[in-house]
Design a protein around this motif. Structure first.
Motif, mmCIF file in Angstrom:
data_model
loop_
_atom_site.group_PDB
_atom_site.id
_atom_site.type_symbol
_atom_site.label_atom_id
_atom_site.label_comp_id
_atom_site.label_asym_id
_atom_site.label_seq_id
_atom_site.Cartn_x
_atom_site.Cartn_y
_atom_site.Cartn_z
ATOM 1 N N MET A 67 -8.245 15.042 -52.812
ATOM 2 C CA MET A 67 -8.348 13.655 -52.351
ATOM 3 C C MET A 67 -8.723 13.666 -50.877
ATOM 4 S SD MET A 67 -4.269 13.070 -52.629
ATOM 5 C CE MET A 67 -4.335 13.771 -54.250
ATOM 6 N N GLU A 68 -9.279 12.544 -50.428
ATOM 7 C CA GLU A 68 -9.660 12.454 -49.021
ATOM 8 C C GLU A 68 -8.439 12.436 -48.124
ATOM 9 O OE1 GLU A 68 -12.439 9.407 -48.013
ATOM 10 O OE2 GLU A 68 -13.676 9.822 -49.760
ATOM 11 N N HIS A 69 -7.431 11.601 -48.478
ATOM 12 C CA HIS A 69 -6.253 11.446 -47.635
ATOM 13 C C HIS A 69 -5.010 11.486 -48.519
ATOM 14 C CE1 HIS A 69 -4.020 10.190 -44.101
ATOM 15 N NE2 HIS A 69 -3.362 9.348 -44.879
ATOM 16 N N LEU A 70 -4.066 12.348 -48.178
ATOM 17 C CA LEU A 70 -2.827 12.478 -48.942
ATOM 18 C C LEU A 70 -1.743 11.630 -48.297
ATOM 19 C CD1 LEU A 70 -1.255 13.893 -51.248
ATOM 20 C CD2 LEU A 70 -0.677 15.677 -49.592
ATOM 21 N N GLU A 112 1.888 12.592 -42.002
ATOM 22 C CA GLU A 112 2.936 13.523 -41.595
ATOM 23 C C GLU A 112 4.146 13.461 -42.529
ATOM 24 O OE1 GLU A 112 4.388 16.686 -39.759
ATOM 25 O OE2 GLU A 112 2.396 15.845 -39.406
ATOM 26 N N ASP A 113 4.481 12.271 -43.034
ATOM 27 C CA ASP A 113 5.625 12.180 -43.948
ATOM 28 C C ASP A 113 5.339 12.861 -45.285
ATOM 29 O OD1 ASP A 113 3.791 10.222 -44.573
ATOM 30 O OD2 ASP A 113 5.279 8.675 -44.997
ATOM 31 N N ALA A 114 4.084 12.838 -45.722
ATOM 32 C CA ALA A 114 3.709 13.558 -46.950
ATOM 33 C C ALA A 114 3.793 15.065 -46.720
ATOM 34 C CB ALA A 114 2.305 13.163 -47.390
ATOM 35 N N ARG A 115 3.375 15.507 -45.550
ATOM 36 C CA ARG A 115 3.446 16.937 -45.209
ATOM 37 C C ARG A 115 4.902 17.408 -45.201
ATOM 38 N NH1 ARG A 115 -0.387 19.644 -42.573
ATOM 39 N NH2 ARG A 115 -1.283 17.727 -41.734
ATOM 40 N N MET A 135 12.515 28.065 -64.262
ATOM 41 C CA MET A 135 11.252 27.458 -63.848
ATOM 42 C C MET A 135 11.379 27.004 -62.400
ATOM 43 S SD MET A 135 10.626 24.074 -63.410
ATOM 44 C CE MET A 135 9.210 23.232 -62.918
ATOM 45 N N ASP A 136 10.324 27.187 -61.612
ATOM 46 C CA ASP A 136 10.276 26.744 -60.224
ATOM 47 C C ASP A 136 9.018 25.926 -59.983
ATOM 48 O OD1 ASP A 136 12.617 27.954 -59.026
ATOM 49 O OD2 ASP A 136 11.629 29.885 -59.336
ATOM 50 N N LEU A 137 9.133 24.949 -59.081
ATOM 51 C CA LEU A 137 7.992 24.133 -58.677
ATOM 52 C C LEU A 137 7.543 24.571 -57.295
ATOM 53 C CD1 LEU A 137 6.096 21.665 -59.114
ATOM 54 C CD2 LEU A 137 7.832 20.291 -57.969
ATOM 55 N N HIS A 138 6.278 24.962 -57.190
ATOM 56 C CA HIS A 138 5.672 25.342 -55.920
ATOM 57 C C HIS A 138 4.732 24.212 -55.507
ATOM 58 C CE1 HIS A 138 6.470 29.832 -56.411
ATOM 59 N NE2 HIS A 138 6.884 29.284 -57.534
ATOM 60 N N THR A 139 4.753 23.848 -54.229
ATOM 61 C CA THR A 139 3.815 22.838 -53.718
ATOM 62 C C THR A 139 3.082 23.422 -52.522
ATOM 63 O OG1 THR A 139 5.591 21.857 -52.386
ATOM 64 C CG2 THR A 139 5.123 20.841 -54.519
ATOM 65 N N ILE A 140 1.753 23.246 -52.510
ATOM 66 C CA ILE A 140 0.914 23.804 -51.445
ATOM 67 C C ILE A 140 -0.054 22.731 -50.977
ATOM 68 C CG2 ILE A 140 -0.785 25.577 -50.851
ATOM 69 C CD1 ILE A 140 0.454 27.323 -53.057
ATOM 70 N N LEU A 141 -0.228 22.631 -49.675
ATOM 71 C CA LEU A 141 -1.160 21.689 -49.060
ATOM 72 C C LEU A 141 -2.265 22.462 -48.356
ATOM 73 C CD1 LEU A 141 -1.967 18.829 -48.033
ATOM 74 C CD2 LEU A 141 -0.484 19.273 -46.072
ATOM 75 N N SER A 146 -7.365 19.671 -40.488
ATOM 76 C CA SER A 146 -6.638 20.376 -39.429
ATOM 77 C C SER A 146 -6.599 21.885 -39.654
ATOM 78 C CB SER A 146 -5.211 19.832 -39.314
ATOM 79 O OG SER A 146 -4.504 20.078 -40.504
ATOM 80 N N ASP A 147 -7.320 22.376 -40.657
ATOM 81 C CA ASP A 147 -7.392 23.813 -40.964
ATOM 82 C C ASP A 147 -6.003 24.431 -41.149
ATOM 83 O OD1 ASP A 147 -10.118 23.747 -40.865
ATOM 84 O OD2 ASP A 147 -10.267 24.506 -38.816
ATOM 85 N N ARG A 148 -5.153 23.743 -41.902
ATOM 86 C CA ARG A 148 -3.801 24.232 -42.145
ATOM 87 C C ARG A 148 -3.558 24.385 -43.638
ATOM 88 N NH1 ARG A 148 -0.148 20.205 -38.618
ATOM 89 N NH2 ARG A 148 1.544 21.457 -39.444
#
Length: 167
Positions: A67-70, A112-115, A135-141, A146-148
């Motif tokens: 998406m363009e903006h999270l 920033e709040d989503a991050r 089971m585990d949930l992994h989340t990655i941004l 911002s090249d992060r």
């Protein structure tokens, strides 16, 4: 990172396709871009396969969102979608060791709040007191603006892998 969102997704899917079964979604399920499924079965036996000592099945389901903006609402909505869909795909039973559900968000910018919510996200589930695995949930941004590349505490290896893919 010197890639656009589309180029980064193509590099990621090309890398994942070596080990994962990749299913791409065009426009019918936006912002879900792809589902990558990984299955591993290991076993130990003595003399013949009928004398099986143990088996261990591992699964991973990676949901790739773009998406363009999270925003925080988008993160909560799509991470819950990945969690619920992934839970339905898990084959729980004797021999099941673990399953990982990974929600990867590729965006140009991020609130920033989503991050912060993504970094603090935790979900762990045991099946029959872990006798039938967990089971585990992994989340990655992947924030292209911002090249992060960041993730929750359990997804350190996934973050490291994506940094190597997109360097």
């Amino acid at each position: 990172m010197k890639y656009t969102r589309e180029e980064a997704i193509e590099r990621m899917l090309k890398s994942y396709s070596v080990y994962y079964n990749v299913t791409r979604f065009e426009d019918e399920q936006k912002p879900l871009t792809a589902l990558c499924e990984f299955f591993q079965h290991t076993e130990k036996y003595v003399l013949s396969r009928k004398a099986n000592l143990w088996t261990a099945d591992s699964e991973e389901f990676l949901y790739l969102f773009t998406m363009e903006h999270l925003t925080l609402d988008d993160f909560e909505k799509y991470s819950a979608y990945a969690r619920e869909e992934g839970l339905q795909k898990i084959n729980v039973g004797p021999g099941h060791m673990n399953s990982n559900i990974v929600a990867v968000f590729v965006c140009d910018s991020c609130d920033e709040d989503a991050r912060q919510a993504l970094k603090k996200c935790r979900f762990h589930k045991s099946f029959k007191f872990s006798f039938h695995g967990w089971m585990d949930l992994h989340t990655i941004l992947v924030d292209m603006g911002s090249d992060r590349i960041e993730g929750n505490s359990i997804s350190r290896n996934g973050v490291k892998l994506l940094k190597n893919i997109l360097k």
